[in-house]
Scaffold this active site. Sequence first.
Site, PDB file in Angstrom:
ATOM      1  CE  LYS A 139      41.617 -59.849 -29.406  1.00 23.45           C
ATOM      2  NZ  LYS A 139      42.642 -60.858 -29.082  1.00 23.45           N
ATOM      3  CE  LYS A 149      45.660 -58.685 -30.326  1.00 19.74           C
ATOM      4  NZ  LYS A 149      46.490 -59.867 -30.020  1.00 19.74           N
ATOM      5  CE  LYS A 170      50.235 -58.028 -24.886  1.00 17.53           C
ATOM      6  NZ  LYS A 170      49.618 -59.321 -25.257  1.00 17.53           N
TER       7      LYS A 170
END
Length: 423
Positions: free
Chosen positions: A343, A290, A312
């Site tokens: 992702k 991710k 993040k």
Amino acid sequence: MASIMLSTVNLNSGKAVKFNYIGQKVHQNIIFVRPHSIKITPCKLTLRAGEILVKKEGKSDEELEAEVVAGNIPESPPVPPKPAAPAGTPVSSLSISRRPRRNRRTPALRAAFQETSLSPANFVYPLFIHEGEEYTPIGAMPGCYRLGWRHGLVEEVYKARDVGVNSIVLFPKVPDGLKTSTGDEAYNDNGLVPRTIRLLKDKYPDLVIYTDVALDPYSSDGHDGIVREDGVIMNDETVHQLCKQAVSQARAGADVVSPSDMMDGRVGAIRAALDAEGFEHVSIMSYTAKYASSFYGPFREALDSNPRFGDKKTYQMNPANYREALIETREDEAEGADILLVKPGLPYLDIIRLLRDNSSLPIAAYQVSGEYSMIKAGGILNMIDEEKVMMESLMCLRRAGANIILTYFALQAARSLCAETKR
């Protein structure tokens, strides 16, 4: 299908034999007959194939073969003329033995040699839910809504199942009043997600329900983990919370729990927690690769889950990194993941192929909100053909190696596939 009654039979009972002709084959539907009492004499039959009438003369196979041997060749359409090239076309013929275009010459040939297929069974439908009863439009995602968990969601799932999409993943819009710095609402057995799972399982027992395991929808800080006072995302303490969240979802009836947080060691810890509570049958789909992507913007609007500060990047992967995905893959496999997810999707086809080539586990791809919104915007502005681009993008994800695709296009694409099948 043509149906004809023949009376040239010997039944000794006055009964008739009905023959159903389907194509060139004859199927008998005998009303009543005594053993060994049928005698069928040759007859002339006319079948209609489109606008062409084909007459059967009643000759045996041996008679027809003898005529051909004797040189009496039956009439057939002539050899079609060679299509003419435009005037001025140069005369040129390459001396090549391999011409790949031969296998792409007609639709039938292209279909026969197609290497990748796309089916509604490949789709997992992400659905946003909230405590209200209204369909709340998501401005940045045309066609997507926050759905009331008791009404709109049930109707949307019904529509999806009607066209073959039987897998969904739930994302909750949690009231601000329930958000805390430690995200305790994530494992409330009577919270929005567990209630929704129980409702859907009661209505559709065979529905495959995926859940999101992360703290950001429940965190007052908007991060996937617990935030220390100096802004550091605490890893092990977050994993403790995620384990309780996963067990709560499994207890409600989730089929697949999906840790999307990117904390180290969370797959193994969640597997141990599930097994300890008797949920050995519940699968884990790990968000293995991710990336800290800019394609997530519309999703965060949908859940009102933007980080209150910072970004993040300390836990999600650097978009510039390729080999690092192999490290995450090996860890997740070793810790007991059942499915590995990449992702975003389309901008990361190389990562999907990397995981496909290095793991025997099923691979999932998430066609994220930014990908969806760009295609929708292009379609609205008539810059692209939305339907064709949608289907091509999904096929590309499959071709890269994804077994399943999480996509907001799931319902629309499945309807398109069903319509294509009926044509």
